[in-house]
Scaffold this active site. Structure first.
Site, short mmCIF file in Angstrom:
data_model
loop_
_atom_site.label_atom_id
_atom_site.label_comp_id
_atom_site.label_asym_id
_atom_site.label_seq_id
_atom_site.Cartn_x
_atom_site.Cartn_y
_atom_site.Cartn_z
N ASP A 127 36.33 -5.49 19.98
CA ASP A 127 36.51 -4.10 19.54
C ASP A 127 37.92 -3.55 19.74
OD1 ASP A 127 33.93 -3.54 18.52
OD2 ASP A 127 33.15 -3.49 20.56
N ASP A 187 31.00 -5.44 11.32
CA ASP A 187 31.87 -4.42 11.91
C ASP A 187 33.26 -4.97 12.25
OD1 ASP A 187 29.09 -4.54 12.57
OD2 ASP A 187 29.25 -2.91 14.00
N1 GLY Z 1 30.52 -1.25 15.79
C1 GLY Z 1 29.30 -0.84 16.30
C2 GLY Z 1 28.52 0.04 15.41
O1 GLY Z 1 28.88 0.27 14.27
O2 GLY Z 1 27.50 0.53 15.88
#
Ligand code: GLY
Length: 412
Positions: A127, A187
């Protein structure tokens, strides 16, 4: 004299139309955000002080720094820097500075950004882009602060350590090793932007290559024939083959989790901007087409949390998916000129509907801007709540609309 200069600068920031700025939907939303985020800051600063006085949260890694959502009891949910959402609040403050030119926001953005500095070394998650590019990345873009640049380059280096050549992807999660061998989630596309940036400032092409390979592998394995996407693809690190395609936050393995579709649209549009590879543009166009041809997409264009959720229309919406989609569509409109009017009109409709029906009342909801997002419905966590990333991409979409100027007016 000083005040006059600031007023002039502000007028300049609004293209000499400061007074009429408030009459546009962008201006009205930023006027609302100015008041709401000032209120939010007092709430955040008070909550940080409470957490600081609590002995068990003294170490840097546990310190609660930036807001993410509301808890079930409606108190502010602050997170530690390691949380994937820790960079969005500073990012919002940078966007406020970008729009207003007011030094107040620069100071607050800088303070909030510095609270997550240690993440540059955190190689335990993918992330990094969400955290560091939304905060330090916007900060560097707006200030050219060389300290921020150093931190961003280290962040890109740390993120690169999660790349596996055989798979051709960055690893997303380290948790749940009993479920997945090498999980990659859609993501993750958003975390590539910091890698493109790192190559552009260092001249080291390794970051760029990782980002391109990751995007190509994702385009190949994450998408179904209709260009909806799986949430999680698990890989065998010995062969590089796909083991399975599943979900974590969606309704089912075969369903289309709304925010996942939004991440895909945003990610491939951004990858086209950075590479000009037509495959990435095609991918983004197909994803947009998928989203807007779903009969389950409500008339106001704010998706349910999953396009295949079983009880539509009695399912929660996900405003965060809508704001990510709107921001991506404004950018896509600049690349796919043939369909640009369609994209702009859809993004404008999202912004208008959010403004009229999904905004918080002033000085309510601890300063969040938008209501009705869904974090994880299967886990029953953050269902129908404000989420900091919904607000971040809302402000980003407004800035993108503003930059498009006349081109972003409704043409229908
Ligand atoms: N990246 C985590 C979400 O979109 O919940």
């Amino acid at each position: 004299m000083r005040i006059r200069i600031e007023v002039l600068l502000l007028m300049f920031a609004c293209g000499f139309e400061y007074v009429s700025c408030h009459e546009t939907i962008v201006g009205r939303n930023f006027a609302f955000a100015e008041k709401q985020l000032r209120f939010g800051l007092t709430e955040v600063e008070a909550a940080r002080r409470v957490k600081k006085n609590c002995k068990s949260t003294q170490s840097d890694t546990l310190k609660m720094v930036n807001p993410r959502s509301l808890n079930p009891d409606r108190t502010l949910h602050l997170v530690a820097s390691k949380d994937w959402t820790s960079g969005f609040f500073p990012g919002e403050l940078w966007y406020m500075y970008e729009y207003t030119g007011d030094k107040f926001w620069k100071k607050k953005a800088d303070e909030s950004t510095k609270l997550i500095k240690q993440e540059q070394w955190n190689g335990k998650t993918h992330d990094m882009g969400f955290k560091m590019y939304c905060s330090y990345g916007n900060g560097f873009r707006l200030t050219q602060n060389q300290q921020y640049k150093k931190i961003l380059i280290q962040s890109a280096k740390t993120l690169s350590s999660r790349y596996n050549k055989k798979v051709g992807c960055l690893r997303s999660w380290d948790h749940s090793t009993n479920n997945w061998e090498y999980p990659v989630i859609i993501d993750n596309m958003l975390n590539l932007e910091i890698l493109f940036w790192a190559t552009s400032v260092t001249g080291d092409s390794s970051y760029y290559k990782i980002a391109v390979n990751h995007a190509k592998t994702t385009a190949k394995n994450h998408f179904r024939n209709d260009y909806s996407s799986f949430h999680v693809v698990d890989y065998d690190t010995i062969t590089g083959n796909v083991i399975k395609k599943t979900t974590h936050q969606g309704f089912s393995d075969g369903s289309a989790w709304a925010r996942g579709q939004a991440w895909g649209l945003y990610g491939f549009t951004m990858c086209y901007r950075e590479t000009r590879n037509p495959e990435f543009l095609e991918q983004a166009k197909h994803i947009a087409n998928y989203i807007f041809t779903q009969s389950n997409l409500p008339k106001d264009l704010i998706p349910y949390w999953d396009f295949n959720a079983p009880n539509i229309p009695n399912e929660p919406r996900d405003v965060s998916a809508a704001t990510v989609i709107a921001s991506a569509l404004y950018e896509l409109s600049t690349f796919d000129r043939e369909n640009s009017t369609v994209y702009i009109n859809r993004a404008n409709a999202i912004i208008e509907n959010l403004t009229t029906s999904y905004r918080s009342e002033p000085r309510q909801n601890k300063g969040f801007l938008l209501l009705h997002s869904t974090g994880s419905k299967p886990a029953n966590v953050e269902v129908d709540v404000p989420l900091v990333y919904a607000d971040y991409y809302f402000l980003e979409a407004l800035l993108r609309k503003n930059k498009l100027g006349k081109a972003a007016e409704n043409i229908e």
